[in-house]
Design a protein around this motif. Structure first.
Motif, short mmCIF file in Angstrom:
data_model
loop_
_atom_site.label_atom_id
_atom_site.label_comp_id
_atom_site.label_asym_id
_atom_site.label_seq_id
_atom_site.Cartn_x
_atom_site.Cartn_y
_atom_site.Cartn_z
N LEU A 95 0.84 -1.20 0.00
CA LEU A 95 0.00 0.00 0.00
C LEU A 95 0.88 1.25 0.00
O LEU A 95 2.06 1.18 0.32
N ASN A 97 1.27 3.46 2.13
CA ASN A 97 1.98 3.74 3.40
C ASN A 97 2.99 2.66 3.75
O ASN A 97 3.44 2.58 4.88
N GLN A 260 -4.21 6.96 2.97
CA GLN A 260 -3.35 6.41 1.91
C GLN A 260 -2.99 7.47 0.88
O GLN A 260 -1.89 7.49 0.34
#
Length: 645
Positions: A95, A97, A260
């Motif tokens: 993802l 992050n 995100q």
């Protein structure tokens, strides 16, 4: 073939393991795929739910999903190597992050639909803005990010079919089932602490425009399945925002989406994927510092007060009505008495050798153009020049401490872009004129309802850069300064030089709630001149050198690699049609006024470019009204290859 037209077809059944021999069934050419599956399941004698299984044709790299088609229609003979396997398999997903998840995703449908499934599970609305890409592999990967190599397994989490999942304690029901999944949801929806500067320094950083273009050659094709693109079970892919037009952000529902998005923006800045000035970098550092502090202190839920939410949505509806009703009588009256800006400003045109430095003139801003005159008295006559700003680009050139408030304009001209600098006296003047230029670049006039909010957001941005001499910061408060700025600034300054400057900028954001801090960070990111530009290396027809094409939410830009400057801009709203010649991998586009361009793609596949353009046009068709329904068919029509067209 034996008599009666029946013959043997052998099919490997994945679930029985790689060592198990294939199962052979007796078939005829007019047996349909569904019939083959039935025979297989009977013969396997395994009792289980086979509903997710389908046949995969290995040599042809295609799924046989049309169960009513006969073997003959599919072109299958005795030598076809078919595999019977589940359509949903585990995938390792990185993802924005840096979190790595293992989840079960669809390997048989178009990637567009796979992304919808992933986003539904992770509770990210507006999934059409995201897509999957192959990760950039880093060299010294193994030692550095051991921390982030941890995999969080969500393969057992059941998927819901509702479009908006029920929330329990602010998280979707399917995460609230166990402490383990609850923890993962918190990690998805709360920003992660910054890694050590050494870790940042070791991550891949694009060194040039061409490097920045290479990442975009890694996007998967939305029209085809994972399996057809060679992605195997448990492979690694990245989930990222691909289209930089974020529709309808609602902090109440968008905890994961907002976090995100912030993380993707923050990493783009830390890894120098997008350029910003030193002042902007300090401000980004200060907001990150603030967000880190808030994220650590207490479990935050994304909130803004209910009254504000209602006000916001009321204002948005109003704005839609104003935008939508283009030519009501009131609007016409408004345009007749459209507001103007008039003032003395200074202008500087680098291309013109006659003008030395800045010269002062009387400026008039009306509709979407600027006219300037020797003086206010002469403004009733003919202007010295009128500059039409439609399609221009306006970038800030500001240094608050040095009281420099300039607007850099790039004006489209037949031979490329002309540069013009306007210098304002003070913040007030700058905010109004900059807002006007921004609106004009989108083809809107000063009468537009968004003018005031544009002025406000520019003012708040300037206010955040103000230095505040009488606030004493606690120097013992050690902040991990070098994790908040990109390596370029870490190298340039020592921590003790950066820390006071970041803390000074922090004074201006310290009051913000977590949600507002995230939104403010995104707002400043979106105001950067290079925001939202996806680069690909192309070669224009008739040209002998590689150039870079920038694809943005509303236009295409041509960048000369020699100077790294924008030489031409084309807007989508002037686009008549675009075609791809798949054989010679060339994209041809026709614009209003008989403007035609054609280029072949060097780094990325031309399907990627085709999909970007079609995707942005699709994004612009979304309205607030049908906010939860997604016209998937239209997306494929605009972005698909041969088949769709």
């Amino acid at each position: 073939h034996t008599s009666g037209g029946s013959w043997d077809l052998s099919v490997a059944v994945e679930d029985l393991g790689t060592d198990a021999p294939p199962i052979t069934v007796s078939v005829t050419s007019d047996l349909h795929i569904g019939g083959v599956i039935l025979k297989l399941v009977e013969k396997s004698q395994v009792k289980r739910d086979w509903s997710d299984h389908a046949l995969w044709w290995e040599q042809k790299q295609q799924w046989l999903l049309r169960t009513a088609w006969t073997l003959e229609k599919c072109g299958i003979q005795a030598d076809a190597g078919l595999i019977f396997m589940p359509q949903h398999k585990p995938l390792r997903l990185g993802l924005p992050n840096g979190l790595n998840l293992r989840l079960r995703v669809c390997f048989s449908g178009p990637v567009f639909r796979t992304v919808l499934g992933i986003c539904k599970m992770l509770n990210i609305r507006r999934p059409e803005e995201l897509s999957l890409l192959r990760p950039v592999e880093e060299k010294k990967r193994k030692k550095v990010r051991d921390l982030s190599e941890e995999l969080y397994d969500l393969t057992e989490v059941p998927l819901t079919s509702v479009s908006r999942p029920c929330l329990y304690n602010g998280m979707p029901a399917h995460f609230a089932d166990s402490p383990k999944t609850e923890k993962v949801y918190k990690m998805l929806s709360v920003s992660q602490p910054a890694p050590a500067p050494e870790a940042i320094a070791k991550l891949y950083r694009p060194a040039s425009v061409v490097d920045k273009a290479h990442i975009h050659s890694r996007w998967l094709d939305s029209s085809r399945s994972l399996m057809e693109q060679g992605v195997q079970e448990n492979d690694r892919l990245w989930l990222r925002f691909k289209y930089y037009c974020f529709h309808d952000l609602e902090p109440k529902y968008d905890a994961v989406r907002l976090t995100q998005m912030y993380e993707q923006a923050r990493w783009a800045i830390l890894l120098e994927d997008i350029d910003c000035t030193e002042e902007e970098m300090l401000l980004f550092g200060a907001i990150q510092y603030h967000i880190n502090k808030l994220s650590l202190s207490e479990p935050q839920t994304m909130t803004s007060s209910p009254a504000m939410d209602d006000l916001d949505s009321a204002l948005q509806c109003l704005e839609v009505k104003l935008d939508g009703a283009n030519s009501s009588p009131q609007d016409m009256l408004e345009n007749l008495t459209a507001p103007e800006l008039n003032d003395y400003l200074k202008i500087f045109r680098p291309k013109r050798l006659t003008l030395k430095g800045y010269k002062q003139y009387w400026f008039k801003f009306k509709d979407a153009s600027i006219s300037y005159y020797k003086s206010k008295e002469e403004s009733l006559g003919e202007p010295i020049q009128q500059i039409n700003l439609k399609g221009c680009e306006a970038a800030p050139d500001v240094n608050v401490a040095g009281q420099k408030f300039c607007i850099k304009l790039l004006i489209p001209a037949p031979e490329g872009m002309n540069e013009v600098y306007l210098r304002c006296e003070n913040e007030e003047q700058y905010s109004s004129w900059m807002a006007a230029c921004r609106l004009a670049s989108k083809g809107k006039s000063l009468a537009d309802s968004s003018f005031q909010s544009e002025v406000q957001s520019i003012r708040s941005f300037l206010a955040m850069q103000q230095t505040n001499p009488n606030t004493h910061t606690d120097d013992s408060m050690s902040i991990n300064t070098h994790s908040l700025v990109s390596p370029r600034y870490s190298k340039k300054y020592k921590a003790k030089q950066l820390t006071p400057r970041i803390l000074e900028a922090y004074q201006n954001v310290a009051q913000l709630s977590l949600t507002d801090a995230l939104l403010r960070f995104l707002q400043i990111w979106q105001a950067l001149p290079d925001f939202g530009i996806s680069l690909v290396v192309v070669r224009f027809k008739g040209s002998r050198k590689d150039e870079v094409l920038g694809i943005t939410p509303n236009r295409l830009i041509r960048i000369d690699l020699g100077v790294g400057e924008v030489v031409k801009t084309w807007r989508y709203n002037n686009m008549r049609q675009w075609n791809v010649n798949w054989d010679i991998r060339q994209v041809a586009i026709e614009f209003d006024g008989n403007v035609n361009i054609a280029f072949s793609c060097v780094t990325a596949d031309c399907k990627i470019v085709h999909e970007f353009i079609g995707g942005y046009i699709f994004m612009s068709t979304r309205s607030r009204e049908q906010s939860d329904t997604l016209n998937e068919e239209l997306f494929h029509k605009l972005t698909g290859g041969h088949e769709a067209l």
